[in-house]
Write a protein that holds these residues in place. Structure first.
Motif, PDB file in Angstrom:
ATOM      1  N   SER A 303       0.851  -1.175   0.000  1.00 11.08           N
ATOM      2  CA  SER A 303       0.000   0.000   0.000  1.00 11.08           C
ATOM      3  C   SER A 303       0.895   1.237   0.000  1.00 11.08           C
ATOM      4  O   SER A 303       1.896   1.277   0.733  1.00 11.08           O
ATOM      5  N   ASN A 304       0.573   2.182  -0.830  1.00 11.55           N
ATOM      6  CA  ASN A 304       1.315   3.450  -0.923  1.00 11.55           C
ATOM      7  C   ASN A 304       2.749   3.273  -1.426  1.00 11.55           C
ATOM      8  O   ASN A 304       3.632   4.053  -1.068  1.00 11.55           O
ATOM      9  N   PHE A 305       3.007   2.251  -2.215  1.00 11.44           N
ATOM     10  CA  PHE A 305       4.347   2.058  -2.784  1.00 11.44           C
ATOM     11  C   PHE A 305       4.398   2.680  -4.173  1.00 11.44           C
ATOM     12  O   PHE A 305       3.432   2.604  -4.939  1.00 11.44           O
ATOM     13  N   ASN A 306       5.545   3.284  -4.492  1.00  7.61           N
ATOM     14  CA  ASN A 306       5.694   3.825  -5.841  1.00  7.61           C
ATOM     15  C   ASN A 306       6.346   2.788  -6.759  1.00  7.61           C
ATOM     16  O   ASN A 306       6.755   1.708  -6.313  1.00  7.61           O
ATOM     17  N   LYS A 307       6.458   3.134  -8.027  1.00  9.84           N
ATOM     18  CA  LYS A 307       6.946   2.172  -9.024  1.00  9.84           C
ATOM     19  C   LYS A 307       8.323   1.617  -8.662  1.00  9.84           C
ATOM     20  O   LYS A 307       8.547   0.404  -8.676  1.00  9.84           O
ATOM     21  N   ASN A 308       9.263   2.486  -8.332  1.00 12.91           N
ATOM     22  CA  ASN A 308      10.616   2.011  -8.043  1.00 12.91           C
ATOM     23  C   ASN A 308      10.651   1.112  -6.813  1.00 12.91           C
ATOM     24  O   ASN A 308      11.421   0.157  -6.753  1.00 12.91           O
ATOM     25  N   GLN A 309       9.826   1.435  -5.850  1.00 15.26           N
ATOM     26  CA  GLN A 309       9.783   0.606  -4.645  1.00 15.26           C
ATOM     27  C   GLN A 309       9.218  -0.776  -4.968  1.00 15.26           C
ATOM     28  O   GLN A 309       9.699  -1.794  -4.460  1.00 15.26           O
ATOM     29  N   ILE A 310       8.223  -0.817  -5.835  1.00 16.03           N
ATOM     30  CA  ILE A 310       7.649  -2.114  -6.224  1.00 16.03           C
ATOM     31  C   ILE A 310       8.687  -2.912  -7.019  1.00 16.03           C
ATOM     32  O   ILE A 310       8.853  -4.117  -6.819  1.00 16.03           O
ATOM     33  N   GLU A 311       9.412  -2.207  -7.861  1.00 11.57           N
ATOM     34  CA  GLU A 311      10.468  -2.878  -8.647  1.00 11.57           C
ATOM     35  C   GLU A 311      11.478  -3.559  -7.721  1.00 11.57           C
ATOM     36  O   GLU A 311      11.896  -4.683  -7.966  1.00 11.57           O
ATOM     37  N   ARG A 312      11.874  -2.868  -6.675  1.00  7.55           N
ATOM     38  CA  ARG A 312      12.852  -3.441  -5.742  1.00  7.55           C
ATOM     39  C   ARG A 312      12.293  -4.703  -5.090  1.00  7.55           C
ATOM     40  O   ARG A 312      12.981  -5.692  -4.923  1.00  7.55           O
ATOM     41  N   ILE A 313      11.027  -4.615  -4.701  1.00  2.00           N
ATOM     42  CA  ILE A 313      10.396  -5.800  -4.075  1.00  2.00           C
ATOM     43  C   ILE A 313      10.323  -6.945  -5.095  1.00  2.00           C
ATOM     44  O   ILE A 313      10.597  -8.097  -4.786  1.00  2.00           O
ATOM     45  N   TRP A 314       9.953  -6.579  -6.301  1.00  2.00           N
ATOM     46  CA  TRP A 314       9.758  -7.582  -7.355  1.00  2.00           C
ATOM     47  C   TRP A 314      11.010  -8.434  -7.536  1.00  2.00           C
ATOM     48  O   TRP A 314      10.939  -9.636  -7.758  1.00  2.00           O
ATOM     49  N   LYS A 315      12.160  -7.783  -7.453  1.00  2.00           N
ATOM     50  CA  LYS A 315      13.425  -8.480  -7.714  1.00  2.00           C
ATOM     51  C   LYS A 315      13.728  -9.556  -6.670  1.00  2.00           C
ATOM     52  O   LYS A 315      14.365 -10.553  -6.983  1.00  2.00           O
ATOM     53  N   ILE A 316      13.304  -9.342  -5.444  1.00  2.78           N
ATOM     54  CA  ILE A 316      13.685 -10.302  -4.392  1.00  2.78           C
ATOM     55  C   ILE A 316      12.522 -11.211  -3.982  1.00  2.78           C
ATOM     56  O   ILE A 316      12.704 -12.162  -3.240  1.00  2.78           O
ATOM     57  N   ALA A 317      11.313 -10.919  -4.459  1.00  5.43           N
ATOM     58  CA  ALA A 317      10.129 -11.595  -3.923  1.00  5.43           C
ATOM     59  C   ALA A 317      10.023 -13.049  -4.397  1.00  5.43           C
ATOM     60  O   ALA A 317      10.100 -13.321  -5.587  1.00  5.43           O
ATOM     61  N   LYS A 318       9.843 -13.938  -3.420  1.00  6.84           N
ATOM     62  CA  LYS A 318       9.483 -15.330  -3.762  1.00  6.84           C
ATOM     63  C   LYS A 318       7.979 -15.343  -4.036  1.00  6.84           C
ATOM     64  O   LYS A 318       7.488 -16.025  -4.899  1.00  6.84           O
ATOM     65  N   ILE A 319       7.248 -14.575  -3.239  1.00  5.11           N
ATOM     66  CA  ILE A 319       5.806 -14.410  -3.457  1.00  5.11           C
ATOM     67  C   ILE A 319       5.610 -12.948  -3.880  1.00  5.11           C
ATOM     68  O   ILE A 319       5.943 -12.031  -3.136  1.00  5.11           O
ATOM     69  N   LYS A 320       5.068 -12.749  -5.060  1.00  2.60           N
ATOM     70  CA  LYS A 320       4.917 -11.376  -5.574  1.00  2.60           C
ATOM     71  C   LYS A 320       3.707 -10.704  -4.919  1.00  2.60           C
ATOM     72  O   LYS A 320       2.702 -11.375  -4.629  1.00  2.60           O
ATOM     73  N   PRO A 321       3.777  -9.389  -4.732  1.00  2.00           N
ATOM     74  CA  PRO A 321       2.596  -8.674  -4.202  1.00  2.00           C
ATOM     75  C   PRO A 321       1.419  -8.776  -5.183  1.00  2.00           C
ATOM     76  O   PRO A 321       1.638  -8.700  -6.391  1.00  2.00           O
ATOM     77  N   VAL A 322       0.219  -8.945  -4.633  1.00  7.62           N
ATOM     78  CA  VAL A 322      -0.946  -9.084  -5.519  1.00  7.62           C
ATOM     79  C   VAL A 322      -1.652  -7.753  -5.758  1.00  7.62           C
ATOM     80  O   VAL A 322      -2.362  -7.599  -6.744  1.00  7.62           O
ATOM     81  N   VAL A 323      -1.519  -6.823  -4.806  1.00 12.83           N
ATOM     82  CA  VAL A 323      -2.169  -5.516  -4.989  1.00 12.83           C
ATOM     83  C   VAL A 323      -1.225  -4.405  -4.514  1.00 12.83           C
ATOM     84  O   VAL A 323      -0.292  -4.642  -3.755  1.00 12.83           O
ATOM     85  N   ASN A 324      -1.517  -3.198  -4.972  1.00  9.25           N
ATOM     86  CA  ASN A 324      -0.961  -1.990  -4.362  1.00  9.25           C
ATOM     87  C   ASN A 324      -2.170  -1.102  -4.077  1.00  9.25           C
ATOM     88  O   ASN A 324      -2.869  -0.669  -5.001  1.00  9.25           O
ATOM     89  N   GLN A 325      -2.449  -0.894  -2.787  1.00 13.72           N
ATOM     90  CA  GLN A 325      -3.613  -0.073  -2.413  1.00 13.72           C
ATOM     91  C   GLN A 325      -3.152   1.380  -2.322  1.00 13.72           C
ATOM     92  O   GLN A 325      -2.279   1.700  -1.511  1.00 13.72           O
ATOM     93  N   VAL A 326      -3.731   2.224  -3.158  1.00 16.67           N
ATOM     94  CA  VAL A 326      -3.291   3.627  -3.203  1.00 16.67           C
ATOM     95  C   VAL A 326      -4.498   4.569  -3.293  1.00 16.67           C
ATOM     96  O   VAL A 326      -5.600   4.154  -3.660  1.00 16.67           O
ATOM     97  N   GLU A 327      -4.238   5.814  -2.972  1.00 16.37           N
ATOM     98  CA  GLU A 327      -5.287   6.830  -3.115  1.00 16.37           C
ATOM     99  C   GLU A 327      -5.666   6.958  -4.593  1.00 16.37           C
ATOM    100  O   GLU A 327      -4.793   7.064  -5.459  1.00 16.37           O
ATOM    101  N   CYS A 328      -6.956   6.944  -4.870  1.00 23.12           N
ATOM    102  CA  CYS A 328      -7.380   7.020  -6.270  1.00 23.12           C
ATOM    103  C   CYS A 328      -8.820   7.545  -6.346  1.00 23.12           C
ATOM    104  O   CYS A 328      -9.733   6.976  -5.732  1.00 23.12           O
ATOM    105  N   HIS A 329      -8.996   8.637  -7.051  1.00 25.37           N
ATOM    106  CA  HIS A 329     -10.309   9.265  -7.246  1.00 25.37           C
ATOM    107  C   HIS A 329     -10.190  10.142  -8.483  1.00 25.37           C
ATOM    108  O   HIS A 329      -9.086  10.256  -9.062  1.00 25.37           O
TER     109      HIS A 329
END
Ligand code: NAP
Length: 457
Positions: A303-329
């Motif tokens: 939640s509240n992660f930006n693109k680069n932060q998700i990229e960093r997680i993506w590289k090491i994740a055995k289990i990938k994140p399924v959602v990013n919950q963010v402000e949206c309207h």
């Protein structure tokens, strides 16, 4: 526990402390609790202050309390006006500090000790007792809600109830009502300080055969003070224990920024700055994966992660994140982040879909999504409310959406979005309202190394 409101606090402050040892609830608002609604509301925003017996012989209670305006930094002995509470922190004075052997407060060095209420689920959190089992003869009415399949195979409703800012008594009633109406997803978080009430409502509704646990999709979030990998399990168990559930459907890292671990949800230093931690969310994510392996949650996300932060997680994740919950309207359509998430197969969950009109830091002159003339016109033309238009906008963009309400009629009308459709043209008009306006920015944390909103998306 004795309760006092701000006005009565002024009154008792003249009476010697010996009569007042014990536990008090005092208005104290740091930005994530529940904003004050009215003068008479003693429950909302009340934080517990424990005045130890050892202090009985000392001076008047007025000597023991100080207030700090978090915006101006001014410190004062007298309680602020109710309207100014949003930015006020309650400081404990040296007489209370002496009981915890703290030297006098020095700016930038000393931290503020606040006594916060611990939930009944004491840490370390005990194993969760299974209570989310319905009676055998349950014949639950199935609710028809559109769903989305997550990248790990689990199915998530496109629509749910938000619970941020709902005081416990209102949260309990709201969740009960929502489940009756047909909601099947509830968005919770430890920091909302109402998970026990939400859990009560969920379990009551299961017992009453209004809903089955397996039909429900319960989200909770790891708060920033639990980022240390050793605390991740504790954070999750805490929420499970408060919610009285044996598993969560989805557990999110609430924010990429860690805070100093401890009982204070938002730890401040003496200058009123939030005390961050050095924990890298990469390490936090590895501990999140263990929660899935231990079946405490079915899915994990961000939640509240930006693109680069998700990229960093993506590289090491055995289990990938399924959602990013963010402000949206409509004023913050998150077009670029959404396009990026789509490529990864990560679902964007839209929070504050109505523009968070009751956010505690709202300013009078800020534009209000629900008052937007274009949205009002579309609402008028479709015979719907502006809120329904905003909710439908997210659903048609493929974003699960979690509007919050504690008002029964709004809980009902917000849910009633299945039987109408916005035309392509109306969707395009709504897209054009984007002005990259973020209402939940936590900008006081913009110096934190993991603050997400300094990047473009
Ligand atoms: N992950 C995160 O960091 C994060 C951050 C913010 C929010 N969230 C989640 O997203 C949820 C929703 O966001 P939010 O609470 O910020 O704001 P929101 O859903 O955009 O707006 C909620 C506010 O709108 C009012 N409202 C609801 N329905 C309405 C209607 N039909 N007409 C007019 N007003 C209406 C509610 O009032 P009443 O309740 O008085 O009816 C409440 O004050 C939160 O509750 C939380 O679960 C997550």
């Amino acid at each position: 526990m004795k309760k006092i409101n701000h006005n009565s606090f002024k009154l008792i402050s003249k009476i010697p402390l010996r009569q007042y040892s014990g536990e008090y609830r005092i208005f104290h608002f740091t930005g994530f609790g529940n904003p004050p609604k009215n003068e008479n509301d003693t429950e909302i925003n009340a934080k517990k202050l424990i005045i130890p017996k050892t202090l009985e012989a000392t001076s008047g209670i007025s000597d023991t309390l100080t207030y700090r305006d978090n915006v101006s930094g001014n410190v004062s002995k007298s309680p602020p006006a109710l309207k100014n509470l949003t930015n006020t922190a309650l400081l404990e004075s040296s007489s209370i500090a002496t009981t915890t052997s703290k030297p006098p407060v020095e700016c930038a060095e000393k931290t503020l000790e606040k006594k916060t209420k611990k939930s009944k689920c004491l840490r370390p959190v005990p194993r969760v007792k299974l209570v989310d089992v319905p009676p055998d003869d349950c014949n639950v009415r199935k609710a028809e809600i559109p769903t989305v399949k997550l990248r790990d195979g689990h199915v998530m409703p496109m629509f749910g109830l938000g619970t941020w800012g709902a005081p416990s008594n209102q949260a309990e009633r709201a969740v009960k009502h929502a489940l009756k109406v047909g909601y099947r997803m509830i968005d919770c978080a430890h920091v909302y300080e109402n998970e026990e009430a939400v859990g009560k409502a969920i379990n009551r509704s299961i017992e009453k055969c209004i809903v089955k646990r397996e039909e429900l999709f319960v989200i909770s979030k790891l708060w920033n003070t639990f980022h240390d990998p050793h605390l991740v399990m504790t954070g999750c168990r805490q929420s499970l224990c408060d919610l009285k559930l044996s598993y969560l459907n989805l557990y999110l890292i609430h924010w990429p920024m860690g805070y100093r671990a401890g009982d204070d949800l938002i730890p401040y230093d003496a200058c009123g700055r939030v005390i961050g931690s050095r924990v890298d969310y990469i390490e936090t994510w590895k501990a999140m994966e263990e929660l899935v392996e231990r079946r405490l949650t079915r899915s994990i996300g961000l939640s509240n992660f930006n693109k680069n932060q998700i990229e960093r997680i993506w590289k090491i994740a055995k289990i990938k994140p399924v959602v990013n919950q963010v402000e949206c309207h409509p004023y913050l359509s998150q077009k670029r982040l959404k396009a990026y998430l789509n490529k990864k197969g990560v679902v964007l969950v839209a929070y504050s879909p109505l523009g968070a009109p009751a956010r505690p830091w709202v300013k009078k002159d800020e534009p209000k999504v629900l008052d937007d003339n274009v949205i009002k016109t579309i609402a008028f033309n479709t015979g719907r409310t502006p809120a329904q238009v905003c909710i439908r906008y997210q659903i048609q963009r493929g974003n699960p959406v979690i509007p919050k309400s504690v008002t029964p009629s709004r809980i009902e009308s917000n849910f009633d979005v299945a039987n109408f459709e916005l035309s392509d043209q109306e969707m395009k008009i709504l897209d054009k309202l984007d002005r990259k306006l973020r209402f939940v920015a936590l900008s006081q944390l913009s110096n934190h190394p993991h603050y997400p909103f300094n990047d473009v998306f």
